[in-house]
Design an enzyme around this catalytic site. Structure first.
Site, PDB file in Angstrom:
ATOM      1  N   GLY A   1     -14.245   2.796   4.983  1.00  0.00           N
ATOM      2  CA  GLY A   1     -13.358   3.947   4.850  1.00  0.00           C
ATOM      3  C   GLY A   1     -12.945   4.592   6.154  1.00  0.00           C
ATOM      4  O   GLY A   1     -12.724   5.803   6.199  1.00  0.00           O
ATOM      5  N   SER A   2     -12.779   3.807   7.220  1.00  0.00           N
ATOM      6  CA  SER A   2     -12.422   4.433   8.498  1.00  0.00           C
ATOM      7  C   SER A   2     -11.043   5.083   8.467  1.00  0.00           C
ATOM      8  O   SER A   2     -10.845   6.147   9.062  1.00  0.00           O
ATOM      9  CB  SER A   2     -12.533   3.436   9.653  1.00  0.00           C
ATOM     10  OG  SER A   2     -11.522   2.454   9.594  1.00  0.00           O
TER      11      SER A   2
ATOM     12  N   MET B   1      -9.604  -3.045  -1.613  1.00  0.00           N
ATOM     13  CA  MET B   1      -9.388  -4.489  -1.620  1.00  0.00           C
ATOM     14  C   MET B   1      -9.174  -5.039  -3.030  1.00  0.00           C
ATOM     15  O   MET B   1      -9.908  -5.903  -3.509  1.00  0.00           O
ATOM     16  CB  MET B   1     -10.553  -5.196  -0.927  1.00  0.00           C
ATOM     17  CG  MET B   1     -10.766  -4.739   0.511  1.00  0.00           C
ATOM     18  SD  MET B   1      -9.295  -4.835   1.550  1.00  0.00           S
ATOM     19  CE  MET B   1      -9.112  -6.591   1.714  1.00  0.00           C
ATOM     20  N   ARG B   2      -8.153  -4.528  -3.672  1.00  0.00           N
ATOM     21  CA  ARG B   2      -7.776  -4.985  -5.009  1.00  0.00           C
ATOM     22  C   ARG B   2      -6.256  -5.113  -5.047  1.00  0.00           C
ATOM     23  O   ARG B   2      -5.550  -4.236  -4.548  1.00  0.00           O
ATOM     24  CB  ARG B   2      -8.189  -3.967  -6.080  1.00  0.00           C
ATOM     25  CG  ARG B   2      -9.653  -3.654  -6.149  1.00  0.00           C
ATOM     26  CD  ARG B   2     -10.468  -4.671  -6.890  1.00  0.00           C
ATOM     27  NE  ARG B   2      -9.954  -4.880  -8.227  1.00  0.00           N
ATOM     28  CZ  ARG B   2     -10.164  -5.980  -8.933  1.00  0.00           C
ATOM     29  NH1 ARG B   2     -10.862  -6.966  -8.435  1.00  0.00           N
ATOM     30  NH2 ARG B   2      -9.675  -6.122 -10.149  1.00  0.00           N
TER      31      ARG B   2
ATOM     32  N   ASN C   1       0.153   2.488   1.296  1.00  0.00           N
ATOM     33  CA  ASN C   1      -0.874   1.597   1.812  1.00  0.00           C
ATOM     34  C   ASN C   1      -0.651   1.414   3.305  1.00  0.00           C
ATOM     35  O   ASN C   1       0.434   1.697   3.826  1.00  0.00           O
ATOM     36  CB  ASN C   1      -0.791   0.236   1.100  1.00  0.00           C
ATOM     37  CG  ASN C   1      -1.969  -0.672   1.397  1.00  0.00           C
ATOM     38  OD1 ASN C   1      -3.045  -0.217   1.781  1.00  0.00           O
ATOM     39  ND2 ASN C   1      -1.767  -1.965   1.218  1.00  0.00           N
TER      40      ASN C   1
ATOM     41  N   HIS D   1      -1.120  -1.679   6.263  1.00  0.00           N
ATOM     42  CA  HIS D   1      -1.320  -3.123   6.401  1.00  0.00           C
ATOM     43  C   HIS D   1      -1.428  -3.447   7.885  1.00  0.00           C
ATOM     44  O   HIS D   1      -0.637  -2.944   8.689  1.00  0.00           O
ATOM     45  CB  HIS D   1      -0.137  -3.873   5.773  1.00  0.00           C
ATOM     46  CG  HIS D   1      -0.322  -5.354   5.798  1.00  0.00           C
ATOM     47  ND1 HIS D   1      -1.198  -6.008   4.967  1.00  0.00           N
ATOM     48  CD2 HIS D   1       0.239  -6.311   6.580  1.00  0.00           C
ATOM     49  CE1 HIS D   1      -1.163  -7.303   5.220  1.00  0.00           C
ATOM     50  NE2 HIS D   1      -0.297  -7.512   6.196  1.00  0.00           N
TER      51      HIS D   1
END
EC number: 2.1.2.2
Length: 192
Positions: free
Chosen positions: A12-13, A94-95, A111, A113
């Site tokens: 969770g950074s 990660m889903r 999100n 990336h």
């Protein structure tokens, strides 16, 4: 109050960077916004400890307890919606999300990336950038759409690919930039 719900699967950074920015810049008073909850699909996710230590509600929903991706996402939506989110932030969650989930949060789901999208969607982005001979790599904050890693771009940061770089070295430099651009993008969205 504008509620931000952050989804994580691990350390969770990026979530921590957003929480720290919200505290340092006093988002609650300045912008009527707060991180209302952190949700993980893994009970052992270290980011949950950080969230709890910072007084943020946490929830765990183990995807392995569901027979299908759709069933998991349906329950996840119920859990998230209890926090009345104005913004749902994927921060190392990660889903791959179902179209129904993405549609439910349309316009409120973002999100980050670790590449300069549209290049290198999916996994192993740093090694792929090195293998392709790229001179630059980076990170992209984007709106989430049903198609993986192709939503409208909100923020990007560029880092050089240095001679002798490994995927790990490049990832570390990109992550520093992620921690800058993700909180900034979240703030811009909650400011409206």
């Amino acid at each position: 109050m504008k509620n931000i719900v952050i989804l994580i699967s691990g350390g969770g950074s990026n979530m921590a960077a957003i929480v720290r920015a919200s505290q340092q810049q006093n988002w609650a008073k300045q912008y009527n916004a707060r991180v209302a909850a952190v949700v993980s699909n893994k009970a052992e996710a270290q980011g949950l400890v950080f969230a709890r230590d910072n007084g943020i509600a946490t929830e765990v929903l183990d995807h392995k307890q569901f027979d299908s991706r759709e069933a998991f996402d349906a329950r996840l939506m119920q859990l998230i919606d209890r926090h009345a989110p104005d913004l749902v932030v994927l921060a190392g969650f990660m889903r791959i999300l179902t179209p129904g989930f993405v549609s439910h949060y349309e316009g409120r789901l973002i999100n980050i990336h670790p590449s300069l999208l549209p290049a290198f969607t999916g996994l192993h982005t740093h090694q792929r950038a090195i293998d392709a001979g790229c001179r630059f790599a980076g990170a992209t904050v984007h709106r989430v759409t049903a198609e993986l890693d192709v939503g409208p771009i909100l923020e990007q940061a560029v880092v050089p690919v240095l001679p002798g770089d490994t995927a790990e070295l490049l990832a570390a430099r990109v992550l520093v930039q992620e921690h800058i651009i993700y909180p900034r993008a979240v703030l811009e969205l909650v400011k409206g």
